[in-house]
Design an enzyme around this catalytic site. Sequence first.
Site, PDB file in Angstrom:
ATOM      1  N   GLU A 147      -3.824   7.614  -4.203  1.00 47.03           N
ATOM      2  CA  GLU A 147      -4.245   7.181  -5.547  1.00 47.03           C
ATOM      3  C   GLU A 147      -5.590   7.795  -5.921  1.00 47.03           C
ATOM      4  O   GLU A 147      -6.470   7.873  -5.058  1.00 47.03           O
ATOM      5  CB  GLU A 147      -4.361   5.649  -5.577  1.00 47.03           C
ATOM      6  CG  GLU A 147      -3.026   4.969  -5.375  1.00 47.03           C
ATOM      7  CD  GLU A 147      -3.139   3.450  -5.281  1.00 47.03           C
ATOM      8  OE1 GLU A 147      -4.196   2.893  -5.627  1.00 47.03           O
ATOM      9  OE2 GLU A 147      -2.158   2.839  -4.845  1.00 47.03           O
ATOM     10  N   HIS A 156      -1.082   0.557  -9.966  1.00 47.91           N
ATOM     11  CA  HIS A 156      -1.736  -0.424  -9.070  1.00 47.91           C
ATOM     12  C   HIS A 156      -2.308  -1.622  -9.850  1.00 47.91           C
ATOM     13  O   HIS A 156      -3.512  -1.871  -9.825  1.00 47.91           O
ATOM     14  CB  HIS A 156      -2.841   0.256  -8.242  1.00 47.91           C
ATOM     15  CG  HIS A 156      -3.115  -0.475  -6.946  1.00 47.91           C
ATOM     16  ND1 HIS A 156      -3.526   0.137  -5.790  1.00 47.91           N
ATOM     17  CD2 HIS A 156      -3.057  -1.807  -6.644  1.00 47.91           C
ATOM     18  CE1 HIS A 156      -3.692  -0.753  -4.837  1.00 47.91           C
ATOM     19  NE2 HIS A 156      -3.413  -1.946  -5.329  1.00 47.91           N
ATOM     20  N   ARG A 190       0.862  -1.183   0.000  1.00 52.94           N
ATOM     21  CA  ARG A 190       0.000   0.000   0.000  1.00 52.94           C
ATOM     22  C   ARG A 190       0.896   1.230   0.000  1.00 52.94           C
ATOM     23  O   ARG A 190       1.951   1.243   0.655  1.00 52.94           O
ATOM     24  CB  ARG A 190      -0.901   0.034   1.248  1.00 52.94           C
ATOM     25  CG  ARG A 190      -2.113  -0.892   1.174  1.00 52.94           C
ATOM     26  CD  ARG A 190      -3.129  -0.432   0.122  1.00 52.94           C
ATOM     27  NE  ARG A 190      -4.296  -1.302   0.051  1.00 52.94           N
ATOM     28  CZ  ARG A 190      -4.427  -2.340  -0.784  1.00 52.94           C
ATOM     29  NH1 ARG A 190      -3.451  -2.657  -1.629  1.00 52.94           N
ATOM     30  NH2 ARG A 190      -5.523  -3.064  -0.784  1.00 52.94           N
TER      31      ARG A 190
END
Length: 322
Positions: free
Chosen positions: A267, A285, A238
């Site tokens: 994000e 991602h 993360r």
Amino acid sequence: MGRVLVTRRLPDGGLDPLAGTGHEIVGPNPDDTPYTSDELRAFAGGCDAIVSLLTDKIDADVLAAGAASNGGRLRVVANVAVGYDNVDVAAATAHGITVCNTPGVLDDTTADTAFLLILAACRLASTAESDLRSGRWSGWGVTQYLGRDVHGATLGVVGFGRIGRAVARRAAGFGMRVLHHARHDTNEPGYVADLDELLAESDIVSLHTPGGPDTLHLIDARRLALMKPTAVLVNTARGTVVDELALADALHAGRLFAAGLDVYEREPAIEARLLSAPRTVLLPHIGSGSQATRTQMATMATSAVATVLAGGSPPNVVIPDL
Ligand code: GLV
């Protein structure tokens, strides 16, 4: 029969476990834009289940709107991800709402992505490709794009759950020496109790911890400074695990050789200093992003919903940290 909110488009087949159950499916937006917090709250008030993505903030307000104590009937939130830092699990538990995730099915695909970043960052693949595409490559030179070898290097795996272990297995094939750090002693060869020591020893560090408050900026400026100036940092966990600005500073200053990132603190916003940092490979991602794995994740989440709404208990329930 129940009403199930599916917040975003799922891969083909992802809704199959709900077919024939008679549950009504609502969502997603036709153009797949995420719902706002207000919209999620409004849906939660009238749904029995939510199939969410990590882009949906299923916070205490959303969960309270669905809670039986407030006249709601929300019974389950199934997040199509192994990480669940976007869901307030404690609030869900307090309201008797089950939270599910998708462990186990994405380990190898995500470990493949970690290795993709390890290789690409060590060998300066993004810089080299972007030079070629933009016409800046003038022909082969013996001193060009000199990266760091992956084979034979020492890999430090931070977080030794299923994905960290899958990365370690791949590293063995590259003849790497593998160290690992985890909160609890694994009693396995290569365990390093002190994260600082692992960072100082490793040529490549790959992060595989959960997100959330416990790991916020685990890799901060002080810890980045412990790493070798020739080292490479890879993050497929993360974004919040790394202080992005501190990492960008280290890369700009040449205090770290390279970085490979798949995840970011805010994000889809990407820190400008990270975008301009040298020797940095940035992916959007895509860690678990193979067709097969994303389909498995979706069906795992939707079958958990079908099971809970049928009164059963699925295998993939998140146990809250108490
Ligand atoms: C993806 O990031 C996941 O948590 O599954």
